[in-house]
Scaffold this motif. Structure first.
Motif, short mmCIF file in Angstrom:
data_model
loop_
_atom_site.label_atom_id
_atom_site.label_comp_id
_atom_site.label_asym_id
_atom_site.label_seq_id
_atom_site.Cartn_x
_atom_site.Cartn_y
_atom_site.Cartn_z
N VAL A 45 0.83 -1.20 0.00
CA VAL A 45 0.00 0.00 0.00
C VAL A 45 0.87 1.25 0.00
CG1 VAL A 45 -1.68 1.33 1.34
CG2 VAL A 45 -1.98 -1.14 1.07
N ARG A 46 1.95 1.23 0.78
CA ARG A 46 2.84 2.39 0.85
C ARG A 46 3.52 2.64 -0.50
NH1 ARG A 46 6.16 0.65 4.48
NH2 ARG A 46 4.91 1.39 6.24
N ARG A 47 4.03 1.58 -1.13
CA ARG A 47 4.70 1.75 -2.43
C ARG A 47 3.74 2.28 -3.49
NH1 ARG A 47 9.67 -0.67 -3.31
NH2 ARG A 47 9.59 0.68 -5.15
N LEU A 48 2.52 1.77 -3.50
CA LEU A 48 1.55 2.21 -4.49
C LEU A 48 1.09 3.63 -4.23
CD1 LEU A 48 -0.54 -1.07 -4.80
CD2 LEU A 48 1.14 -0.19 -6.42
N ALA A 49 0.94 3.99 -2.96
CA ALA A 49 0.57 5.37 -2.63
C ALA A 49 1.66 6.33 -3.08
CB ALA A 49 0.32 5.50 -1.13
N ASP A 50 2.92 5.90 -2.94
CA ASP A 50 4.04 6.73 -3.40
C ASP A 50 3.99 6.95 -4.91
OD1 ASP A 50 4.97 6.95 -0.83
OD2 ASP A 50 6.51 5.41 -1.04
N GLN A 51 3.41 5.99 -5.64
CA GLN A 51 3.27 6.12 -7.09
C GLN A 51 2.13 7.05 -7.49
OE1 GLN A 51 2.82 2.40 -9.12
NE2 GLN A 51 5.01 1.98 -9.16
N GLY A 52 1.29 7.38 -6.52
CA GLY A 52 0.15 8.24 -6.82
C GLY A 52 -1.18 7.53 -6.82
N CYS A 53 -1.22 6.25 -6.40
CA CYS A 53 -2.50 5.55 -6.31
C CYS A 53 -3.33 6.16 -5.18
CB CYS A 53 -2.28 4.06 -6.01
SG CYS A 53 -1.69 3.10 -7.39
N PRO A 54 -4.51 6.64 -5.43
CA PRO A 54 -5.36 7.16 -4.34
C PRO A 54 -5.70 6.04 -3.37
CG PRO A 54 -6.20 7.81 -6.51
CD PRO A 54 -5.15 6.77 -6.75
N THR A 55 -5.55 6.31 -2.09
CA THR A 55 -5.86 5.28 -1.10
C THR A 55 -7.33 4.85 -1.16
OG1 THR A 55 -6.22 7.01 0.57
CG2 THR A 55 -4.03 5.99 0.47
N SER A 56 -8.18 5.71 -1.70
CA SER A 56 -9.60 5.36 -1.82
C SER A 56 -9.83 4.26 -2.85
CB SER A 56 -10.42 6.59 -2.21
OG SER A 56 -10.00 7.11 -3.46
N ARG A 57 -8.81 3.99 -3.70
CA ARG A 57 -8.93 2.94 -4.71
C ARG A 57 -8.02 1.75 -4.41
NH1 ARG A 57 -8.96 7.04 -8.95
NH2 ARG A 57 -7.06 6.15 -9.82
N ILE A 58 -7.50 1.68 -3.18
CA ILE A 58 -6.72 0.53 -2.73
C ILE A 58 -7.56 -0.21 -1.69
CG2 ILE A 58 -4.57 -0.29 -1.70
CD1 ILE A 58 -3.23 2.27 -2.61
N PHE A 59 -7.94 -1.44 -2.01
CA PHE A 59 -8.87 -2.20 -1.18
C PHE A 59 -8.14 -3.38 -0.54
CE2 PHE A 59 -11.07 -0.37 -4.82
CZ PHE A 59 -12.05 0.40 -4.20
N TYR A 60 -8.39 -3.59 0.74
CA TYR A 60 -7.83 -4.76 1.42
C TYR A 60 -8.64 -5.04 2.67
CZ TYR A 60 -5.51 -0.96 4.02
OH TYR A 60 -5.25 0.18 4.73
N ASP A 61 -8.71 -6.32 3.02
CA ASP A 61 -9.34 -6.77 4.25
C ASP A 61 -8.28 -7.50 5.08
OD1 ASP A 61 -12.01 -5.97 4.41
OD2 ASP A 61 -12.68 -7.52 3.02
#
Length: 377
Positions: free
Chosen positions: A358-374
């Motif tokens: 999640v951290r690496r993808l957020a650094d790329q600019g992925c909005p956390t609202s579109r990163i899903f995990y349970d």
């Protein structure tokens, strides 16, 4: 004493989160004290719970943590509480039990919050619990007639793999409604009243069969029983479907799935659902394990990708270099393989892997609202 004036949602969320940071430092002692208070005041409730409480204590702490994380957004909190309420039907919960639990919870929170406990903090927790109890009770009472408190299921297939992993296929006695990506709690005949969550590893099928991927972990009673004891013909109990990590059918964005170990289960289900109607989108599924042997379901994933050209499967091993697959840390390999900022992202696996991804993808600019995990594998 009169209750303080009602708090606005933002202030209530702030007080809950700040006080929970203090409470959470006490770890397992919080759940131990809660159940001690509950059984001391209402000993008749003890028979509703397993003899050994370690698994249940962890579940209590996980539920409180989820409520704290979602308190600022009723749009995600209320569906979670509704699912929790429907699932709690399996415990034979009655209306008056919610008051008993609230009483023990408030006593426990006050004890471990220490100096952080103020009348305003108490009001914030009391209001939050009142909301949770109301939503859960309404969900329990609104279940359609004929819905079982749990689903009995027969084990049809049980196959062990390296890494203390098993793939299990079961047939519920009646269809269990769920969406690809969700999970259910499971009770085995070896540990009565001990339930643990496991993701369903297939999209809904016409024959209503359910597949689970289980890794036996440490002192995990249910996981060890499912891997090492359960056999074909055994009967399991399944709770109601839960979880919000499901495919967004309204999105036109491409999909990225990142699976570590048996975290593959819900993402395989999502990939199967996607394959039925890609709608011009693509799906990349990165499947990580320590070595080739622990890529336990890879053959089925490759068959899925062969049948649906919109799906790309990327196996990754992290411990020993492979002649065939990518080598390295799964979060690093994902980040190095492209920019995923325009994707819907689904992540499941060990907590450290999920956090790093999640951290690496957020650094790329992925909005956390579109990163899903349970928090379930």
């Amino acid at each position: 004493m009169d209750r303080p004036q009602p708090l606005d949602q933002t202030e209530q969320a702030r007080l809950i989160r700040e006080s929970f940071q203090v409470i959470a430092q006490h770890g397992d002692r919080v759940a131990l004290h809660f159940f001690a208070e509950l059984f001391l005041r209402h000993p008749e409730l003890r028979d509703l719970f397993p003899v050994a409480m370690s698994e249940l204590r962890g579940g209590l702490f996980d539920a409180i943590t989820t409520i704290v994380q979602r308190i600022v957004s009723t749009g995600t909190l209320v569906p979670f509480l509704q699912q929790l309420g429907r699932d709690h039907r399996k415990y034979d919960i009655r209306t008056e039990h919610f008051a008993y639990v609230g009483e023990a919870l408030m006593i426990t929170l006050e004890k471990y919050a220490g100096e952080a406990w103020t009348p305003q903090v108490a009001e914030a927790w009391r209001s939050t619990y009142d909301l949770a109890a109301k939503v859960m009770l309404q969900a329990m009472q609104s279940v359609p007639p004929g819905t079982p408190r749990w689903w009995d299921a027969e084990v049809l297939h049980h196959q062990r793999y390296p890494g203390r992993i098993a793939v299990i296929v079961v047939r519920p006695h009646q269809p269990l409604p769920y969406v690809a990506g969700q999970y259910v709690t499971i009770e085995t005949p070896y540990w009565p009243r001990v339930w643990r969550p496991f993701s369903i590893a297939n999209a809904p099928r016409e024959d209503h069969l359910l597949e689970f991927h289980v890794r036996a972990v440490g002192a995990g009673w249910v996981s060890n029983a499912l891997v090492g004891k359960v056999q074909v013909g055994d009967r399991l109990k399944l709770g109601s479907a839960m979880g919000s990590m499901v495919l967004d059918e309204t999105s036109d964005r491409p999909v990225l799935c990142v699976a570590g170990g048996t975290g593959l289960a819900p993402l395989k289900a999502i990939a199967q659902a996607f394959a039925r109607d890609p709608r011009g989108r693509t799906l990349h599924l990165f499947f990580g394990a320590r070595d080739d042997d622990e890529l336990y379901d890879l053959e089925n994933l490759l068959h899925l990708a062969e049948a649906c050209p919109a799906i790309t499967v990327v196996p990754v091993v992290s411990q020993y270099p492979s002649q065939r697959w990518r080598f390295g840390s799964l979060p690093d390999v994902v980040a190095e393989s492209g920019n995923w900022a325009g994707h819907d992202v689904y992540v499941c696996g060990p907590p450290q892997m999920v956090t790093a991804t999640v951290r690496r993808l957020a650094d790329q600019g992925c909005p956390t609202s579109r990163i899903f995990y349970d928090p379930v594998t």
